[in-house]
Scaffold this active site. Structure first.
Site, PDB file in Angstrom:
ATOM      1  N   PRO A   8       1.670  -1.372   0.794  1.00 24.59           N
ATOM      2  CA  PRO A   8       1.187  -0.200   1.496  1.00 24.59           C
ATOM      3  C   PRO A   8       1.788   1.114   1.071  1.00 24.59           C
ATOM      4  O   PRO A   8       3.002   1.287   1.028  1.00 24.59           O
ATOM      5  CB  PRO A   8       1.665  -0.479   2.911  1.00 24.59           C
ATOM      6  CG  PRO A   8       2.950  -1.216   2.725  1.00 24.59           C
ATOM      7  CD  PRO A   8       2.985  -1.740   1.340  1.00 24.59           C
ATOM      8  N   GLU A   9       0.944   2.063   0.801  1.00 24.16           N
ATOM      9  CA  GLU A   9       1.350   3.462   0.775  1.00 24.16           C
ATOM     10  C   GLU A   9       0.571   4.107   1.913  1.00 24.16           C
ATOM     11  O   GLU A   9      -0.120   3.408   2.652  1.00 24.16           O
ATOM     12  CB  GLU A   9       1.052   4.082  -0.593  1.00 24.16           C
ATOM     13  CG  GLU A   9       1.777   3.328  -1.718  1.00 24.16           C
ATOM     14  CD  GLU A   9       1.508   3.845  -3.115  1.00 24.16           C
ATOM     15  OE1 GLU A   9       1.380   5.070  -3.269  1.00 24.16           O
ATOM     16  OE2 GLU A   9       1.419   3.034  -4.042  1.00 24.16           O
TER      17      GLU A   9
END
Length: 277
Positions: free
Chosen positions: A2-3
Site C-alpha cells: 500500500p501507498e
DNA sequence: CTCAGTACCTGGTTGC
DNA sequence: TGCAACCAGGTACTGA
C-alpha cells in the site's frame, strides 16, 4: 501493498462494509503487530463493545474511529483487511480478527507480519507517534511549494530518499516516487539541495497529480493484491517507469533502466531524467 | 544532528 | 531438479 492510493481505496471499500458494526471480541495471533497498548489482552479490552463510526486516512495509515477509541493501522508491505463470515477456519496469515456482534468478522492478513496497530483515546491519535511524525498528504493545501523547497534546501540526501520520507510528504512509496520523478523529469539521484525552485515546483505538482490520478483509478495492482472487496486497482496501466525496465520510454523510446537508490529498486528513463540539469 | 545500513518476516523468482 | 541468493508496494532502530 500500500501507498496512499491503495490505502484510500481500502478505506472507501471498508467503510461500505463495516461501518456501524459493533465489536464483540478481538483475537490476536501475532503479538508484535499490536504496538499500543502493548499487551494484546489490554488491546482487546479497549475495543470490546465499541461500535465503528468512521474510517479516516492520513498518509498510508488507516484510522478506525470507534465510540471512544481510535485504531491507527499501517499495512506496511503486505497487510490486508477483509470482511468474512465468522466460524471459518483461520487462514495461515491471519494475525488479528475483529469479531462483530452480527456474526461477521474483519480479518487482518499479513504474510510478512510487518503491519502495526496503535490504539488511542478518541481525538488523541494525531498528538502521538506514529501520526504526529507525518508531513502533509501531497494534495493537502499545507503542502506548499515554499514548504517543500525549504525541506529540499536543508538536506544532502538523494531526492528519491526525501520523497520517501513520510515526515516531508506523506503517502508516496516506491512506485509513486519513481512515477512522480519521471513525470517531473528529475533523476532520483539528484541531490535535494541542488534542486531548483522551478524543479521543486514541477516535482510537487507531479507528486500531487500522480497520487490524485491513482486514487481515482483505485490504486495500482501488483502481483495479486486485491482490496477489501476483491477488486483490483487500475493505475498499473498508467505506470511509465515502475516495473518497466527494458521496455521503451513512451516519450523518447529509450529503454527504461533499473538501478538501486536509497536501498530501493528504482526505475528511470536515462534520456528523460538526466543526472545533471 | 544527519544519514546509510540493518532488522523485522515470509515467499516467489532467478541463476548456477 | 535443487538450492542459495536475491528481491518485494515500508519504516524503526542503530551506530558511524
Amino acid at each position: 501493498m500500500p501507498e496512499l492510493p491503495e490505502v484510500e481505496t481500502v478505506r472507501q471499500t471498508l467503510k461500505q462494509l463495516v461501518l456501524n458494526k459493533q465489536i464483540s471480541d478481538v483475537s490476536v495471533f501475532w503479538d508484535n503487530i499490536i504496538k499500543r497498548p502493548q499487551d494484546p489482552v489490554e488491546f482487546k479490552g479497549w475495543l470490546q463493545g465499541q461500535r465503528l463510526r468512521d474510517i479516516d486516512r492520513k498518509g498510508k495509515f488507516l484510522i478506525f474511529q470507534f465510540d471512544d477509541i481510535s485504531l491507527v493501522s499501517h499495512l506496511r508491505m503486505e497487510g490486508k483487511f477483509g470482511l468474512y463470515d465468522s466460524g471459518l477456519p483461520k487462514p495461515k496469515h491471519t494475525h488479528v480478527i475483529f469479531h462483530f456482534t452480527d456474526g461477521t468478522e474483519l480479518r487482518y492478513d499479513d504474510v510478512r507480519k510487518f503491519g502495526t496497530m496503535h490504539l488511542f483515546e478518541k481525538g488523541q491519535e494525531l498528538k502521538h507517534k506514529p501520526l504526529v511524525l507525518l508531513g502533509p498528504d501531497p494534495f493537502d493545501p499545507l503542502f506548499t511549494l515554499e514548504y517543500f523547497y525549504e525541506k529540499l534546501q536543508k538536506t544532502n540526501r538523494h531526492i528519491k530518499s526525501v520523497l520517501l520520507d513520510q515526515s516531508v510528504v506523506a503517502g508516496l512509496g516506491n512506485i509513486y516516487v519513481d512515477e512522480a520523478l519521471y513525470r517531473a523529469r528529475l533523476h532520483p539521484e539528484r541531490i535535494a539541495k541542488e534542486i531548483t525552485f522551478e524543479e521543486a515546483s514541477r516535482l510537487k505538482e507531479a507528486s500531487a497529480e500522480t497520487i490524485n490520478k491513482a486514487v481515482k483509478q483505485g490504486g495500482t495492482t501488483i502481483r495479486s493484491y486485491l482490496n477489501g472487496q476483491g477488486e483490483m486497482g487500475m493505475f498499473q496501466q498508467e505506470l511509465k517507469v515502475y516495473g518497466k525496465e527494458d521496455t521503451d520510454c513512451t516519450d523518447c523510446g529509450t529503454p527504461i533502466v533499473k538501478l538501486k537508490v536509497s536501498g530501493r529498486g528504482t526505475h528511470v528513463c536515462p534520456h528523460c531524467q538526466p543526472v545533471t540539469h
